[in-house]
Design an enzyme around this catalytic site. Structure first.
Site: not given
Ligand code: GLA
Length: 666
Positions: A457, A415, A478
């Site tokens: 993205g 992440d 999210d």
């Protein structure tokens, strides 16, 4: 008695009287002070709202609590009234802004009108004509009548569409599975049907064993190539078989991963106990028998760097940016329940990452997960801290990849967010760099770890995610359990279909169904039942990873039904691995189509609008010249034969999920 004395007595009497009347015991000094708890959540809320103007902090006062008043109030009510029915009512009323009086202040009339508005929306969800009676609401009695109609209507939305699984054995799951040569194979054959079901496998490749009792294939296959097996299930009630190919080669994740993740339910508060309970519930609820197989731990399984940690010496701005992130976390209430105890030692003397005290034994945990044939997922960030400011992988990528493998993990979500503290810029090179580093690290280890890229993205990741080794990549920020979130993310996938395929999938984030809450304060999703059917349908058509993020210990009948329709799941797990594309946009209706391996086409007809609509689909618009059999996948029922058109009514935010099979294919 002199005048002063009388005056004093009068004041005391008035104060005592007021104290008796004031139903709250609030003190800014106390850590938590709670407003009177009435007989039910509605009564408590009513009391709070009626007194809102006169009470400074009427319900919960927490020192330094960052929650805006309204959020804290709902949180308090959810904690105080945990029963399922109350939780459902609260989630409807919170989402529908029933108790939001903005600056107008409480009045029965406004409350009654809010219930009527909610009732009208609910009627559109159900496709029935609202019956409007009262125009003004003078008292509680008037309001209660409107409320009852509203609640009755909301409850009726929970229509279970899929028939019960039946007693005959059925083999579920995909027809292919990829593993790299020499790496461990772990595959649970998912089967439903009345027990006992006898399961057997023919064509098992050398190096593998099959455990009949658990239905799990384990082993190692060294020879690359396709190993074709047949799974066979027999019971007193019938039999079923499935031709299954184990593809031993470079590619894994040949169909979209299906499983569960801790983030949208437990958020920062997750512990190993929650993970074990999720495993038990995945097995106990029967989800495992439909192919749900990953159990993924998200952020906050590690410790937090203390102020003297070397990570803060990387560059001058780190501490500042770190503080800004801390601030954000506080505002979002993402502070873990025992966070202070987790600050300090993040790695051992050899630099190996440590799990925190709430994850005392990672190896035992993955062992527990694997024991059922399930797979284990873990999370970290390329930054020196994660999104929630726990220790990240920066500078230790290889070591962490090895540690994850030693612990036995099969999936890694990587992440970005913590990395933004050190990323030089947002150029394509900078966006790709950390993922290349981790992918190289993962390539050097002796087990398959599905690589899940999470960077929201940026830089059109779908165009290059596969080239940096991603098996899936998040396409947006999210997901939340709101209509605007799932519709923007889901329908925003139009045009990205060419980038998805076996081994590399667009990831529109998790399914926000069931109990969610990003903390220990969980609640039923704000999505309406139609919206939940819509999300599961759209995600299945999109060949999206299907990751449930609900508290599995609190699955209700509706949610379980939603997640155990084998025909819907089969659309998602189709071996062709094509992502649906948008074929038609007409007013509020969109039609999406996904070609399937057997020559049929899965089609979703969606109503994005607020009002019910009638729609007729001309099958030729989908390139289907021959007449088709039309199957309603949610109901598992053929609804037309030899059809060239299909007509339907679609309620607010509703979907029809169909499988169209041209006659020549039958
Ligand atoms: C980011 C990700 C989420 C979740 C959190 C954890 O926001 O997008 O999916 O992993 O971090 O901190």
């Amino acid at each position: 008695m002199d005048f002063v004395m009388i005056y004093r007595i009068r004041i005391t009497v008035i104060v005592c009287f007021l104290t008796l009347l004031a139903p709250h015991t609030v003190s800014a000094q106390q850590d938590t002070a709670v407003f009177v708890r009435k007989s039910g959540w509605f009564e408590t809320m009513l009391e709070v709202k009626r007194q809102e103007r006169t009470l400074a902090h009427p319900w919960v006062v927490r020192k330094n609590h960052p929650d805006p008043k309204e959020v804290a109030l709902w949180k308090f009510l959810r904690e105080s009234f945990p029963a399922r029915r109350a939780a459902l009512e609260m989630s409807w009323e919170e989402r529908d802004s029933i108790w939001n009086f903005h600056n107008q202040g409480f009045s029965f009339d406004l409350l009654g009108r809010h219930y009527v508005q909610g009732y009208v929306v609910s009627c559109h969800e159900r496709g029935v004509q609202p019956v409007l009676r009262k125009k003004t609401f003078r008292n509680l009695k008037d309001v209660l009548v409107a409320r009852k109609r509203y609640l009755d209507s909301r409850e009726k939305e929970y229509v279970i569409l899929t028939p019960a699984a039946g007693t005959a054995p059925r083999i579920n799951g995909p027809a292919v599975y990829g593993v790299r040569p020499g790496h461990p194979v772990l595959y649970k054959v998912p089967v439903t049907g009345e027990a006992p079901v006898q399961l057997s496998v023919t064509g098992l490749p050398a190096g593998c064993t099959f455990d009949e009792a658990s239905g799990v294939i384990r082993g190692v296959v060294n020879t690359p190539g396709d190993h074709v097996m047949v799974f066979h299930a027999v019971s007193r009630k019938g039999e079923d078989s499935l031709r299954f190919t184990l593809k031993v080669g470079d590619n894994i994740a040949l169909t979209p991963p299906m499983g569960w993740c801790s983030w949208n339910c437990f958020g920062s508060d997750v512990t190993a106990k929650d993970i074990r309970q999720a495993v038990d519930a995945m097995v106990g609820s029967g989800l495992i028998n439909y192919g749900w197989s990953y159990i993924n731990i998200d952020d906050c399984w590690m410790n937090r760097p203390g102020p003297d940690d070397p990570v803060f010496k990387i560059n001058d701005q780190i501490a500042e940016k770190y503080e800004a992130k801390e601030d954000l976390r506080r505002r979002l209430s993402r502070i873990r329940f025992d966070e202070q105890e987790l600050v300090g030692r993040v790695r051992d003397e050899q630099g190996r990452i440590l799990s925190n005290k709430d994850f005392p034994d990672m190896k035992a945990l993955t062992g527990y997960i694997h024991g059922f044939g399930l797979k284990a997922g873990i999370y970290t960030s390329p930054g020196h801290v994660t999104c929630q400011n726990y220790i990240g992988a920066y500078g230790h990528e290889e070591q962490d990849a090895r540690q994850f493998a030693t612990w036995g993990f099969d999936f890694l979500k990587y992440d970005w967010c913590g990395y933004s503290l050190i990323a030089p810029d947002q150029s394509l090179k900078s966006l790709q760099q950390p993922y290349i580093v981790m992918h190289d690290a993962l390539s050097g280890i002796d087990r398959d770890i599905l690589f899940s890229i999470c960077q929201y993205g940026r830089g059109d990741v779908w165009k290059w995610g596969a080239s940096v080794g991603g098996n899936m990549w998040r396409t947006t920020s999210d997901v939340r359990d709101t209509w605007s979130s799932i519709s923007e993310i889901g329908f925003g996938m139009a045009g990205k279909e060419k980038y998805a395929g076996p081994g590399h999938w667009n990831d529109p984030d998790q399914l926000v169904v069931g109990y969610v809450g990003w903390s220990k304060n969980l609640r039923p999703t704000y999505l309406s039942p139609n919206e939940q059917y819509l999300q599961v349908s759209l995600w299945s058509l999109l060949s999206a990873p299907l990751i449930i993020s609900a508290d599995l210990t609190r699955l209700d009948k509706f949610t379980l039904n939603l997640l155990t329709n084998r025909e819907v799941i089969r659309v998602n797990q189709d071996v062709l691995g094509r992502q649906a594309h948008r074929v038609i946009e007409a007013g509020t209706v969109q039609v999406w189509a996904k070609p399937l391996a057997d020559g049929s086409v899965a089609v979703g007809i969606f109503n994005l609008g607020e009002m019910p609509v009638d729609y007729q689909l001309d099958l030729k618009a989908l390139g289907l010249e021959d007449p088709c059999t039309v199957r309603d996948l949610w109901r598992q029922k053929d609804v037309a034969n030899r059809a060239n058109t299909y007509s339907c009514s679609l309620n607010r935010h509703a979907v029809k999920l169909l499988k169209l099979t041209p006659l020549q294919r039958l």
